[in-house]
Design a protein around this motif. Structure first.
Motif, PDB file in Angstrom:
ATOM      1  N   SER A 197       9.189   0.882  -4.978  1.00  0.00           N
ATOM      2  CA  SER A 197       9.487  -0.270  -5.827  1.00  0.00           C
ATOM      3  C   SER A 197       9.630  -1.546  -5.012  1.00  0.00           C
ATOM      4  O   SER A 197       9.167  -2.618  -5.419  1.00  0.00           O
ATOM      5  CB  SER A 197      10.764  -0.006  -6.630  1.00  0.00           C
ATOM      6  N   ILE A 198      10.267  -1.446  -3.862  1.00  0.00           N
ATOM      7  CA  ILE A 198      10.421  -2.630  -3.011  1.00  0.00           C
ATOM      8  C   ILE A 198       9.064  -3.107  -2.501  1.00  0.00           C
ATOM      9  O   ILE A 198       8.773  -4.316  -2.495  1.00  0.00           O
ATOM     10  CB  ILE A 198      11.363  -2.317  -1.837  1.00  0.00           C
ATOM     11  N   ILE A 199       8.207  -2.165  -2.092  1.00  0.00           N
ATOM     12  CA  ILE A 199       6.864  -2.551  -1.644  1.00  0.00           C
ATOM     13  C   ILE A 199       6.092  -3.198  -2.795  1.00  0.00           C
ATOM     14  O   ILE A 199       5.383  -4.198  -2.609  1.00  0.00           O
ATOM     15  CB  ILE A 199       6.114  -1.324  -1.092  1.00  0.00           C
ATOM     16  N   GLY A 200       6.215  -2.633  -3.993  1.00  0.00           N
ATOM     17  CA  GLY A 200       5.551  -3.215  -5.151  1.00  0.00           C
ATOM     18  C   GLY A 200       6.065  -4.603  -5.471  1.00  0.00           C
ATOM     19  O   GLY A 200       5.288  -5.497  -5.829  1.00  0.00           O
TER      20      GLY A 200
ATOM     21  N   LEU B  12       3.369 -11.578  -3.287  1.00  0.00           N
ATOM     22  CA  LEU B  12       2.146 -11.910  -2.563  1.00  0.00           C
ATOM     23  C   LEU B  12       1.018 -12.271  -3.526  1.00  0.00           C
ATOM     24  O   LEU B  12       0.304 -13.261  -3.321  1.00  0.00           O
ATOM     25  CB  LEU B  12       1.736 -10.738  -1.676  1.00  0.00           C
ATOM     26  N   ALA B  13       0.866 -11.489  -4.592  1.00  0.00           N
ATOM     27  CA  ALA B  13      -0.176 -11.780  -5.581  1.00  0.00           C
ATOM     28  C   ALA B  13       0.074 -13.097  -6.282  1.00  0.00           C
ATOM     29  O   ALA B  13      -0.859 -13.836  -6.599  1.00  0.00           O
ATOM     30  CB  ALA B  13      -0.254 -10.646  -6.596  1.00  0.00           C
ATOM     31  N   CYS B  14       1.332 -13.417  -6.530  1.00  0.00           N
ATOM     32  CA  CYS B  14       1.682 -14.673  -7.188  1.00  0.00           C
ATOM     33  C   CYS B  14       1.342 -15.865  -6.297  1.00  0.00           C
ATOM     34  O   CYS B  14       0.912 -16.923  -6.792  1.00  0.00           O
ATOM     35  CB  CYS B  14       3.164 -14.677  -7.540  1.00  0.00           C
ATOM     36  N   ALA B  15       1.508 -15.719  -5.000  1.00  0.00           N
ATOM     37  CA  ALA B  15       1.308 -16.844  -4.083  1.00  0.00           C
ATOM     38  C   ALA B  15      -0.140 -17.023  -3.657  1.00  0.00           C
ATOM     39  O   ALA B  15      -0.555 -18.146  -3.338  1.00  0.00           O
ATOM     40  CB  ALA B  15       2.186 -16.659  -2.845  1.00  0.00           C
ATOM     41  N   LEU B  16      -0.925 -15.946  -3.647  1.00  0.00           N
ATOM     42  CA  LEU B  16      -2.304 -16.053  -3.169  1.00  0.00           C
ATOM     43  C   LEU B  16      -3.146 -16.914  -4.102  1.00  0.00           C
ATOM     44  O   LEU B  16      -3.072 -16.775  -5.326  1.00  0.00           O
ATOM     45  CB  LEU B  16      -2.934 -14.661  -3.055  1.00  0.00           C
TER      46      LEU B  16
ATOM     47  N   ALA C  77       9.316 -11.435 -10.367  1.00  0.00           N
ATOM     48  CA  ALA C  77       9.943 -11.534  -9.043  1.00  0.00           C
ATOM     49  C   ALA C  77      11.457 -11.596  -9.152  1.00  0.00           C
ATOM     50  O   ALA C  77      12.181 -10.954  -8.382  1.00  0.00           O
ATOM     51  CB  ALA C  77       9.405 -12.763  -8.305  1.00  0.00           C
ATOM     52  N   ILE C  78      11.967 -12.350 -10.128  1.00  0.00           N
ATOM     53  CA  ILE C  78      13.420 -12.442 -10.324  1.00  0.00           C
ATOM     54  C   ILE C  78      13.978 -11.108 -10.806  1.00  0.00           C
ATOM     55  O   ILE C  78      15.029 -10.645 -10.345  1.00  0.00           O
ATOM     56  CB  ILE C  78      13.746 -13.569 -11.319  1.00  0.00           C
ATOM     57  N   LEU C  79      13.271 -10.470 -11.747  1.00  0.00           N
ATOM     58  CA  LEU C  79      13.733  -9.180 -12.252  1.00  0.00           C
ATOM     59  C   LEU C  79      13.743  -8.124 -11.159  1.00  0.00           C
ATOM     60  O   LEU C  79      14.589  -7.228 -11.152  1.00  0.00           O
ATOM     61  CB  LEU C  79      12.835  -8.732 -13.409  1.00  0.00           C
ATOM     62  N   GLY C  80      12.809  -8.232 -10.195  1.00  0.00           N
ATOM     63  CA  GLY C  80      12.785  -7.282  -9.089  1.00  0.00           C
ATOM     64  C   GLY C  80      14.033  -7.375  -8.232  1.00  0.00           C
ATOM     65  O   GLY C  80      14.545  -6.352  -7.750  1.00  0.00           O
ATOM     66  N   ILE C  81      14.554  -8.587  -8.034  1.00  0.00           N
ATOM     67  CA  ILE C  81      15.792  -8.746  -7.271  1.00  0.00           C
ATOM     68  C   ILE C  81      16.965  -8.109  -8.012  1.00  0.00           C
ATOM     69  O   ILE C  81      17.785  -7.398  -7.425  1.00  0.00           O
ATOM     70  CB  ILE C  81      16.060 -10.239  -7.010  1.00  0.00           C
ATOM     71  N   ILE C  82      17.041  -8.362  -9.327  1.00  0.00           N
ATOM     72  CA  ILE C  82      18.128  -7.783 -10.126  1.00  0.00           C
ATOM     73  C   ILE C  82      18.037  -6.259 -10.124  1.00  0.00           C
ATOM     74  O   ILE C  82      19.047  -5.557  -9.987  1.00  0.00           O
ATOM     75  CB  ILE C  82      18.084  -8.337 -11.556  1.00  0.00           C
ATOM     76  N   ALA C  83      16.814  -5.736 -10.273  1.00  0.00           N
ATOM     77  CA  ALA C  83      16.634  -4.281 -10.266  1.00  0.00           C
ATOM     78  C   ALA C  83      17.049  -3.676  -8.936  1.00  0.00           C
ATOM     79  O   ALA C  83      17.628  -2.579  -8.890  1.00  0.00           O
ATOM     80  CB  ALA C  83      15.176  -3.947 -10.573  1.00  0.00           C
TER      81      ALA C  83
ATOM     82  N   ALA D 118      -6.280 -11.371  -5.145  1.00  0.00           N
ATOM     83  CA  ALA D 118      -4.919 -11.380  -5.680  1.00  0.00           C
ATOM     84  C   ALA D 118      -4.770 -10.423  -6.864  1.00  0.00           C
ATOM     85  O   ALA D 118      -3.706  -9.821  -7.050  1.00  0.00           O
ATOM     86  CB  ALA D 118      -4.531 -12.798  -6.101  1.00  0.00           C
ATOM     87  N   LEU D 119      -5.824 -10.286  -7.664  1.00  0.00           N
ATOM     88  CA  LEU D 119      -5.758  -9.361  -8.796  1.00  0.00           C
ATOM     89  C   LEU D 119      -5.621  -7.918  -8.323  1.00  0.00           C
ATOM     90  O   LEU D 119      -4.834  -7.141  -8.891  1.00  0.00           O
ATOM     91  CB  LEU D 119      -7.003  -9.513  -9.673  1.00  0.00           C
ATOM     92  N   TYR D 120      -6.353  -7.555  -7.287  1.00  0.00           N
ATOM     93  CA  TYR D 120      -6.285  -6.183  -6.777  1.00  0.00           C
ATOM     94  C   TYR D 120      -4.930  -5.915  -6.107  1.00  0.00           C
ATOM     95  O   TYR D 120      -4.375  -4.815  -6.235  1.00  0.00           O
ATOM     96  CB  TYR D 120      -7.431  -5.932  -5.801  1.00  0.00           C
ATOM     97  N   VAL D 121      -4.407  -6.919  -5.416  1.00  0.00           N
ATOM     98  CA  VAL D 121      -3.066  -6.778  -4.851  1.00  0.00           C
ATOM     99  C   VAL D 121      -2.039  -6.598  -5.969  1.00  0.00           C
ATOM    100  O   VAL D 121      -1.128  -5.772  -5.878  1.00  0.00           O
ATOM    101  CB  VAL D 121      -2.716  -8.000  -3.977  1.00  0.00           C
ATOM    102  N   GLY D 122      -2.202  -7.371  -7.036  1.00  0.00           N
ATOM    103  CA  GLY D 122      -1.282  -7.251  -8.168  1.00  0.00           C
ATOM    104  C   GLY D 122      -1.362  -5.899  -8.859  1.00  0.00           C
ATOM    105  O   GLY D 122      -0.332  -5.332  -9.238  1.00  0.00           O
ATOM    106  N   TRP D 123      -2.564  -5.374  -9.015  1.00  0.00           N
ATOM    107  CA  TRP D 123      -2.693  -4.050  -9.636  1.00  0.00           C
ATOM    108  C   TRP D 123      -2.071  -2.958  -8.761  1.00  0.00           C
ATOM    109  O   TRP D 123      -1.437  -2.040  -9.281  1.00  0.00           O
ATOM    110  CB  TRP D 123      -4.175  -3.753  -9.894  1.00  0.00           C
ATOM    111  N   ALA D 124      -2.263  -3.050  -7.464  1.00  0.00           N
ATOM    112  CA  ALA D 124      -1.630  -2.087  -6.568  1.00  0.00           C
ATOM    113  C   ALA D 124      -0.110  -2.202  -6.644  1.00  0.00           C
ATOM    114  O   ALA D 124       0.606  -1.181  -6.675  1.00  0.00           O
ATOM    115  CB  ALA D 124      -2.113  -2.308  -5.135  1.00  0.00           C
ATOM    116  N   ALA D 125       0.399  -3.432  -6.695  1.00  0.00           N
ATOM    117  CA  ALA D 125       1.847  -3.630  -6.808  1.00  0.00           C
ATOM    118  C   ALA D 125       2.371  -3.084  -8.130  1.00  0.00           C
ATOM    119  O   ALA D 125       3.456  -2.486  -8.182  1.00  0.00           O
ATOM    120  CB  ALA D 125       2.179  -5.122  -6.688  1.00  0.00           C
ATOM    121  N   THR D 126       1.605  -3.255  -9.206  1.00  0.00           N
ATOM    122  CA  THR D 126       2.012  -2.715 -10.508  1.00  0.00           C
ATOM    123  C   THR D 126       2.117  -1.199 -10.468  1.00  0.00           C
ATOM    124  O   THR D 126       3.073  -0.614 -10.993  1.00  0.00           O
ATOM    125  CB  THR D 126       1.003  -3.147 -11.580  1.00  0.00           C
ATOM    126  N   ALA D 127       1.119  -0.555  -9.855  1.00  0.00           N
ATOM    127  CA  ALA D 127       1.154   0.906  -9.754  1.00  0.00           C
ATOM    128  C   ALA D 127       2.372   1.380  -8.973  1.00  0.00           C
ATOM    129  O   ALA D 127       3.037   2.362  -9.351  1.00  0.00           O
ATOM    130  CB  ALA D 127      -0.136   1.408  -9.097  1.00  0.00           C
TER     131      ALA D 127
END
Length: 213
Positions: free
Chosen positions: A14-17, A23-27, A88-94, A163-172
């Protein structure tokens, strides 16, 4: 022990995701120039992201420009901005909730609150992954639709960027990590407390059975 392994493994994924979401948001490579009609030599190609657009010359020089107006952006870009920042904010809370509910911490030790917090953290990571998945699929659908639209000029057609592929990997990773954390919370809830903190001997020298949980 098995629940703790699931917990640590799920939290690591989850942390890696979550890092992948940032990263996907910034690219600036959500949409990139499509090479059509066998163009071998191209003077320049474009990158389009959520926050800026970049032009890369054939000489290797790159110039990026931040979007001037938020309201002037396309609807999918505005939605992607909002959802990825929220993810990104929800990830910190989680992360905070999951750490408080983890077995390696002493907060709420021996109570059902701990397993419930761990379950809540896993659910938050799953929701986090779904929040990121919406703008990714929305953008990919628009890119594919315009690519095969004969009314769109070739110069305006784009392809899916890195960025889309990075985002899909992060989602998984977020979805898998969230599921593993939820499973570990069930195992934690099933773990009984062996004995209470204080054990007082009775008058005949035996330990009082009422002190056992």
């Amino acid at each position: 022990m098995g629940a703790m392994v699931l917990e640590i493994f799920g939290l690591s994924l989850s942390i890696i995701g979550w890092v992948g979401v940032i990263l996907a948001c910034a690219l600036p490579m959500w949409q990139v120039t499509a090479f059509i009609d066998n163009q071998i030599v191209t003077a320049q190609f474009h990158w389009e992201g959520l926050w800026m657009t970049c032009v890369i010359q054939s000489t290797g020089q790159m110039q990026c420009k931040v979007y001037d107006s938020i309201l002037g952006l396309r609807p999918e870009v505005q939605a992607a901005r909002a959802l990825t920042v929220l993810a990104a904010i929800l990830g910190i809370i989680a992360l905070l909730v999951t750490v408080l509910g983890a077995q390696c911490t002493v907060c709420f030790q021996g109570t059902n609150v701990k397993s419930r917090m761990l379950l809540a953290g896993g659910v938050m990571y799953i929701v986090d992954g779904l929040l990121v998945l919406i703008p990714l699929c929305w953008t990919a659908n628009i890119v594919i639709r315009d690519f095969f639209n004969p009314h769109v000029p070739n110069s305006n057609k784009r392809e899916m960027g890195a960025a889309l592929y990075v985002g899909w990997a992060a989602t998984a990773l977020l979805l898998l990590g969230g599921v593993l954390i939820c499973l570990s919370s069930r195992g934690q809830r099933a773990m009984p407390v062996k004995y209470s903190a204080s054990r007082r001997p009775t008058s005949n020298g035996d330990y009082d059975k009422k002190n056992y949980v």
